[in-house]
Design a protein around this motif. Structure first.
Motif, PDB file in Angstrom:
ATOM      1  N   LEU A 100       0.827  -1.203   0.000  1.00 52.96           N
ATOM      2  CA  LEU A 100       0.000   0.000   0.000  1.00 52.96           C
ATOM      3  C   LEU A 100       0.867   1.260   0.000  1.00 52.96           C
ATOM      4  CD1 LEU A 100      -2.725  -1.132   2.573  1.00 52.96           C
ATOM      5  CD2 LEU A 100      -2.858  -1.168   0.072  1.00 52.96           C
ATOM      6  N   MET A 101       1.970   1.235   0.736  1.00 55.16           N
ATOM      7  CA  MET A 101       2.880   2.372   0.749  1.00 55.16           C
ATOM      8  C   MET A 101       3.482   2.602  -0.627  1.00 55.16           C
ATOM      9  SD  MET A 101       2.871   3.807   3.677  1.00 55.16           S
ATOM     10  CE  MET A 101       4.366   4.777   3.568  1.00 55.16           C
TER      11      MET A 101
ATOM     12  N   ASP B 192       5.597  -3.976  -9.410  1.00 56.33           N
ATOM     13  CA  ASP B 192       5.244  -4.999  -8.421  1.00 56.33           C
ATOM     14  C   ASP B 192       6.492  -5.504  -7.700  1.00 56.33           C
ATOM     15  OD1 ASP B 192       2.559  -4.817  -8.972  1.00 56.33           O
ATOM     16  OD2 ASP B 192       2.558  -6.470 -10.413  1.00 56.33           O
ATOM     17  N   ALA B 193       7.561  -5.709  -8.484  1.00 55.02           N
ATOM     18  CA  ALA B 193       8.804  -6.213  -7.892  1.00 55.02           C
ATOM     19  C   ALA B 193       9.415  -5.181  -6.943  1.00 55.02           C
ATOM     20  CB  ALA B 193       9.804  -6.572  -8.997  1.00 55.02           C
ATOM     21  N   VAL B 194       9.376  -3.895  -7.342  1.00 56.42           N
ATOM     22  CA  VAL B 194       9.886  -2.836  -6.469  1.00 56.42           C
ATOM     23  C   VAL B 194       9.071  -2.768  -5.187  1.00 56.42           C
ATOM     24  CG1 VAL B 194      10.185  -0.339  -6.248  1.00 56.42           C
ATOM     25  CG2 VAL B 194      10.867  -1.489  -8.354  1.00 56.42           C
ATOM     26  N   ALA B 195       7.752  -2.942  -5.328  1.00 53.52           N
ATOM     27  CA  ALA B 195       6.889  -2.953  -4.136  1.00 53.52           C
ATOM     28  C   ALA B 195       7.241  -4.121  -3.231  1.00 53.52           C
ATOM     29  CB  ALA B 195       5.422  -3.026  -4.564  1.00 53.52           C
ATOM     30  N   ASP B 196       7.572  -5.263  -3.823  1.00 57.69           N
ATOM     31  CA  ASP B 196       7.944  -6.440  -3.023  1.00 57.69           C
ATOM     32  C   ASP B 196       9.198  -6.178  -2.195  1.00 57.69           C
ATOM     33  OD1 ASP B 196       5.789  -7.873  -3.930  1.00 57.69           O
ATOM     34  OD2 ASP B 196       6.900  -8.916  -5.517  1.00 57.69           O
TER      35      ASP B 196
ATOM     36  N   SER C 276      13.644  -7.601  -9.210  1.00 56.09           N
ATOM     37  CA  SER C 276      13.282  -6.313  -9.801  1.00 56.09           C
ATOM     38  C   SER C 276      14.338  -5.861 -10.807  1.00 56.09           C
ATOM     39  CB  SER C 276      13.115  -5.247  -8.709  1.00 56.09           C
ATOM     40  OG  SER C 276      14.352  -4.972  -8.075  1.00 56.09           O
ATOM     41  N   PHE C 277      15.607  -6.179 -10.542  1.00 59.84           N
ATOM     42  CA  PHE C 277      16.681  -5.819 -11.477  1.00 59.84           C
ATOM     43  C   PHE C 277      16.540  -6.565 -12.794  1.00 59.84           C
ATOM     44  CE2 PHE C 277      20.822  -7.076 -13.247  1.00 59.84           C
ATOM     45  CZ  PHE C 277      21.277  -5.836 -13.655  1.00 59.84           C
ATOM     46  N   VAL C 278      16.247  -7.862 -12.729  1.00 53.26           N
ATOM     47  CA  VAL C 278      16.092  -8.666 -13.952  1.00 53.26           C
ATOM     48  C   VAL C 278      14.947  -8.129 -14.805  1.00 53.26           C
ATOM     49  CG1 VAL C 278      15.461 -10.943 -14.829  1.00 53.26           C
ATOM     50  CG2 VAL C 278      17.117 -10.737 -12.966  1.00 53.26           C
TER      51      VAL C 278
END
Length: 313
Positions: free
Chosen positions: A105-106, A179-183, A218-220
């Motif tokens: 959410l953040m 989504d990956a950055v949020a993870d 997220s990098f990939v």
């Protein structure tokens, strides 16, 4: 954006002025070159140079006002959007928070909103400016030399098709990247908020590894997105420069045969470069728009969600 229609409309007015000025100066350049090579009338050259100076002053002023208005409207839109999203979050039922992690959410309030902020402020302004310059440039290209224009425009359909094809993939990848950055934020938030538990079970190494895996994922995905953008940029640039070389070759033959003046060829090349730069910028802005589309979808999932239990008061 509707509440900002006045500011955006005024920005559009100055955008039209700025784009019009940008398209006017090649005509003055044409006069300078033809007069210098022809009659040699210095008065006409001086007059054309003053016109160019005035055009650039008006274009710079209009561009500054246009940027200010569009960016100001964009900041207001996103500030209101953040408040609306936050209100929608806190009004959801408790079960909603049980199925959502705080970091997720953040991320929607911070990174997703920031991407949208760029899209609705600077990117919209730049897109409209470049679109106007491209359309106006094509019209003046046809006016200057229809034959050369046909050869130049032959490269646009492949660029457009490639941009649309890669754009669909970019939209999906951009959403995956967000989504990956949020993870990664979720993992960090969980570890830091529960650091006493982590320390009690001596799981620091495990948590570091978990965070590094999230960062690597997220990098990939970001690397894949960069690859697609690089392919679009490279192919578009190659086609554009190839078209300009063709214009120089055939235009030079027209000048030698007397069917075109040097001033006409010069103004045509300036218009061609304006169109090429504008179309290239539109391709880059299209990739940003695809990223913003992914972020918008994540945000509007919250905005459109109706709480199962309505809070009164």
């Amino acid at each position: 954006a509707w509440p900002e229609r006045g500011t955006l409309g005024l920005g559009l007015f100055f955008l039209i002025i700025g784009s019009g000025m940008l398209l006017a100066y090649p005509q003055a350049v044409k006069i300078i070159i033809d007069e210098a090579l022809g009659s040699g009338r210095t008065e006409a050259i001086d007059h054309a140079a003053l016109i160019i100076f005035g055009v650039f002053m008006v274009q710079a002023l209009a561009g500054a006002i246009r940027y200010y208005l569009f960016t100001l409207a964009g900041e207001r839109i996103v500030a209101k959007l953040r408040g609306t999203v936050y209100k929608s979050i806190v009004e959801q039922e408790i079960a909603f928070f049980d199925s959502r992690r705080t970091g997720e959410l953040m991320s929607r309030l911070s990174s997703d909103a920031t991407i949208l902020q760029n899209a609705v402020s600077v990117n919209i302004s730049m897109s409209m400016r470049n679109l106007g310059s491209a359309i106006g440039g094509v019209v003046l290209l046809v006016y200057t030399s229809p034959v050369l224009t046909f050869g130049l425009l032959a490269c646009i359909p492949p660029i457009a098709l490639g941009t649309v094809f890669f754009g669909k993939r970019l939209r999906s990848l951009s959403r995956d990247v967000q989504d990956a950055v949020a993870d990664t934020g979720i993992v960090a938030e969980e570890t830091i908020s529960g650091i006493r538990t982590v320390r009690a079970f001596a799981k620091e190494g495990f948590e570091v590894g978990r965070y590094q895996k999230a960062v690597q994922r997220s990098f990939v995905l970001a690397k894949k997105r960069i690859t697609y953008i690089s392919m679009i940029t490279g192919i578009s640039g190659w086609l554009g420069y190839t078209a300009i070389v063709g214009v120089l070759w055939y235009g030079g033959r027209l000048v030698v045969s007397g069917r075109m003046t040097v001033g006409d060829l010069t103004s045509f090349i300036l218009y061609a470069m304006t169109v090429a730069v504008s179309v290239g910028a539109l391709g880059s802005l299209w990739t940003d728009l695809m990223a913003a589309t992914g972020s918008a979808k994540r945000i509007f999932e919250i905005l459109d969600r109706q709480p199962a239990i309505v809070i009164n008061g």
